[in-house]
Design an enzyme around this catalytic site. Sequence first.
Site, PDB file in Angstrom:
ATOM      1  N   ARG A 108      12.189 -24.933   5.207  1.00 57.33           N
ATOM      2  CA  ARG A 108      12.146 -25.125   6.249  1.00 57.33           C
ATOM      3  C   ARG A 108      12.334 -24.120   7.354  1.00 57.33           C
ATOM      4  O   ARG A 108      13.576 -23.458   7.049  1.00 57.33           O
ATOM      5  CB  ARG A 108      14.037 -26.094   6.067  1.00 57.33           C
ATOM      6  CG  ARG A 108      15.150 -26.217   7.529  1.00 57.33           C
ATOM      7  CD  ARG A 108      15.943 -27.781   7.561  1.00 57.33           C
ATOM      8  NE  ARG A 108      14.972 -28.698   6.488  1.00 57.33           N
ATOM      9  CZ  ARG A 108      16.201 -30.150   6.433  1.00 57.33           C
ATOM     10  NH1 ARG A 108      17.674 -29.925   6.951  1.00 57.33           N
ATOM     11  NH2 ARG A 108      15.360 -31.090   6.529  1.00 57.33           N
ATOM     12  N   HIS A 135       8.037 -33.643   9.476  1.00 55.42           N
ATOM     13  CA  HIS A 135       9.331 -33.742   8.119  1.00 55.42           C
ATOM     14  C   HIS A 135       8.432 -35.236   7.479  1.00 55.42           C
ATOM     15  O   HIS A 135       9.220 -36.000   6.955  1.00 55.42           O
ATOM     16  CB  HIS A 135      10.854 -34.842   8.508  1.00 55.42           C
ATOM     17  CG  HIS A 135      11.857 -34.150   7.631  1.00 55.42           C
ATOM     18  ND1 HIS A 135      11.267 -33.362   6.412  1.00 55.42           N
ATOM     19  CD2 HIS A 135      12.747 -34.665   7.597  1.00 55.42           C
ATOM     20  CE1 HIS A 135      12.383 -33.602   5.598  1.00 55.42           C
ATOM     21  NE2 HIS A 135      13.545 -34.322   5.540  1.00 55.42           N
ATOM     22  N   GLN A 138      10.142 -36.171   4.498  1.00 53.21           N
ATOM     23  CA  GLN A 138      10.894 -37.807   4.687  1.00 53.21           C
ATOM     24  C   GLN A 138      10.610 -38.459   4.769  1.00 53.21           C
ATOM     25  O   GLN A 138      10.787 -39.225   4.504  1.00 53.21           O
ATOM     26  CB  GLN A 138      12.263 -37.122   5.933  1.00 53.21           C
ATOM     27  CG  GLN A 138      12.354 -38.371   6.621  1.00 53.21           C
ATOM     28  CD  GLN A 138      14.290 -38.827   5.359  1.00 53.21           C
ATOM     29  OE1 GLN A 138      14.531 -38.098   5.264  1.00 53.21           O
ATOM     30  NE2 GLN A 138      14.007 -40.380   4.972  1.00 53.21           N
ATOM     31  N   ASP A 228      17.184 -41.851  14.423  1.00 47.89           N
ATOM     32  CA  ASP A 228      17.093 -40.461  14.180  1.00 47.89           C
ATOM     33  C   ASP A 228      18.442 -40.192  15.145  1.00 47.89           C
ATOM     34  O   ASP A 228      18.739 -40.170  16.403  1.00 47.89           O
ATOM     35  CB  ASP A 228      15.749 -39.624  14.256  1.00 47.89           C
ATOM     36  CG  ASP A 228      16.093 -38.096  13.493  1.00 47.89           C
ATOM     37  OD1 ASP A 228      16.853 -37.807  12.685  1.00 47.89           O
ATOM     38  OD2 ASP A 228      15.322 -36.692  13.380  1.00 47.89           O
ATOM     39  N   CYS A 267      16.611 -41.807   8.710  1.00 48.07           N
ATOM     40  CA  CYS A 267      16.574 -39.620   7.602  1.00 48.07           C
ATOM     41  C   CYS A 267      17.852 -39.470   7.418  1.00 48.07           C
ATOM     42  O   CYS A 267      18.003 -39.338   6.526  1.00 48.07           O
ATOM     43  CB  CYS A 267      15.270 -39.281   8.691  1.00 48.07           C
ATOM     44  SG  CYS A 267      16.435 -38.342  10.086  1.00 48.07           S
ATOM     45  N   ARG A 295      13.658 -39.944  -1.563  1.00 49.60           N
ATOM     46  CA  ARG A 295      14.009 -38.109  -1.586  1.00 49.60           C
ATOM     47  C   ARG A 295      12.980 -37.413  -2.606  1.00 49.60           C
ATOM     48  O   ARG A 295      12.490 -36.701  -2.384  1.00 49.60           O
ATOM     49  CB  ARG A 295      14.800 -37.503  -1.177  1.00 49.60           C
ATOM     50  CG  ARG A 295      14.867 -37.461   0.450  1.00 49.60           C
ATOM     51  CD  ARG A 295      13.717 -37.766   1.784  1.00 49.60           C
ATOM     52  NE  ARG A 295      13.337 -35.856   1.373  1.00 49.60           N
ATOM     53  CZ  ARG A 295      13.984 -35.596   2.477  1.00 49.60           C
ATOM     54  NH1 ARG A 295      14.628 -35.904   3.397  1.00 49.60           N
ATOM     55  NH2 ARG A 295      13.557 -33.782   2.150  1.00 49.60           N
TER      56      ARG A 295
HETATM   57  N1  NVA Z   1      15.826 -34.057  13.750  1.00 51.20           N
HETATM   58  C1  NVA Z   1      16.729 -34.353  13.054  1.00 51.20           C
HETATM   59  C2  NVA Z   1      16.295 -34.807  11.598  1.00 51.20           C
HETATM   60  C3  NVA Z   1      17.044 -33.872  10.798  1.00 51.20           C
HETATM   61  C4  NVA Z   1      16.584 -34.811   8.968  1.00 51.20           C
HETATM   62  C5  NVA Z   1      16.676 -32.128  12.906  1.00 51.20           C
HETATM   63  O1  NVA Z   1      15.476 -31.731  13.208  1.00 51.20           O
HETATM   64  O2  NVA Z   1      17.236 -31.865  13.064  1.00 51.20           O
HETATM   65  N1   CP Z   2      16.737 -36.603   6.281  1.00 49.64           N
HETATM   66  C1   CP Z   2      17.143 -34.650   5.883  1.00 49.64           C
HETATM   67  O1   CP Z   2      15.626 -33.847   5.944  1.00 49.64           O
HETATM   68  O2   CP Z   2      17.819 -34.649   5.238  1.00 49.64           O
HETATM   69  P1   CP Z   2      18.887 -32.906   5.173  1.00 49.64           P
HETATM   70  O3   CP Z   2      19.283 -32.258   6.857  1.00 49.64           O
HETATM   71  O4   CP Z   2      19.770 -32.979   4.842  1.00 49.64           O
HETATM   72  O5   CP Z   2      18.107 -32.311   4.163  1.00 49.64           O
END
Ligand code: NVA
Ligand code: CP
Length: 319
Positions: A108, A135, A138, A228, A267, A295
């Site tokens: 990540r 992502h 997800q 989101d 998500c 997931r």
């Molecule tokens: N758009 C959000 C998704 C989190 C799973 C982020 O990037 O923080």
């Molecule tokens: N939806 C998701 O990726 O959650 P986290 O940021 O908690 O991993």
Amino acid sequence: MIAAVISLTGHDFIDVADLDRKQLRQILDRAHAIKAGRWSERPLGGRHIAMLFQKPSHRTRVSFEVGIARLGGSTTTLTENDVQLGVRESVSDAARVLDRYVDGVVARLRSHEDLVRLADASEKPVINGLTDRSHPCQVLADLMTIEEVRGDLRAQHVVYIGDGNNIATSLIEASALSGFALTVISPPGHQPPASVLERARSIDSGTHTVALTDDITNLDGATAIYTDVWTSMGQEREQQARRKAFMRYQVNQAVMDMAPNAVFMHCLPAHRGEEVTDEVIDGPRSVVFQQAGNRLYAQMALMSEIFGEGVARAQGAGQ
Ligand code: NVA
Ligand code: CP
């Protein structure tokens, strides 16, 4: 003759668009089978996966750690303070070191370019655990959830309301690949970039349509409404401006009432009171915890293809 499916074994998973339709189908079928207890092999036996996080995570971290253990493997999880990618050492150097210890990497990272750099420098498979661009893990779980609650993907109209960033990108690519109709509703200035739409067109199944609009009443025939956060991880300094820009794009009961056949998707984590109200996320049409749960199965299925024997090749298909 059954068509051949190209094996995913040993491949990276950077984006949904990396898959072809048959590979996506294979992953989803296996994910459903794992969840139903119809598939329980342990293709990660004796293998070790590193997880690299430059941003916080709950679902991604835990679902991968549990999934890897259930597939027979083990993990080392490194957070921002450990490797310090690009600070203590370059992304490529870190990749070349990890390559010597582990069998694969889930990452990540803040920057999608860094993820691509990591994957290019690594001989082991790299899986995208979220970047600023996409992502994909997800959205694999989201597709699985839509199939569970609504059936055939090609019969769906998903309406995504919110920022045109990572979740939107992966939904756009999934729509192109699996043929569901997608409407992306974002405030002006926050729509998905042209490069994302262009890449999606290149993998288009020929049956899908993606509509972009800033009109939140554009919900005709929606079978799922997805939102989101307005402020993604790393954008905290923009929070005030974003609250203002996205104010009219909240998914509340009035919005759900305009789409009586739609389930509600997110998500997570949710910023309750911003992009969604308690009434909607806790309401009878919300499937957000089912998405989070899936997931685990979607990623186990993905890893079983990447680290396992690969997708079966059909006989006589000219391989
Ligand atoms: N758009 C959000 C998704 C989190 C799973 C982020 O990037 O923080
Ligand atoms: N939806 C998701 O990726 O959650 P986290 O940021 O908690 O991993």
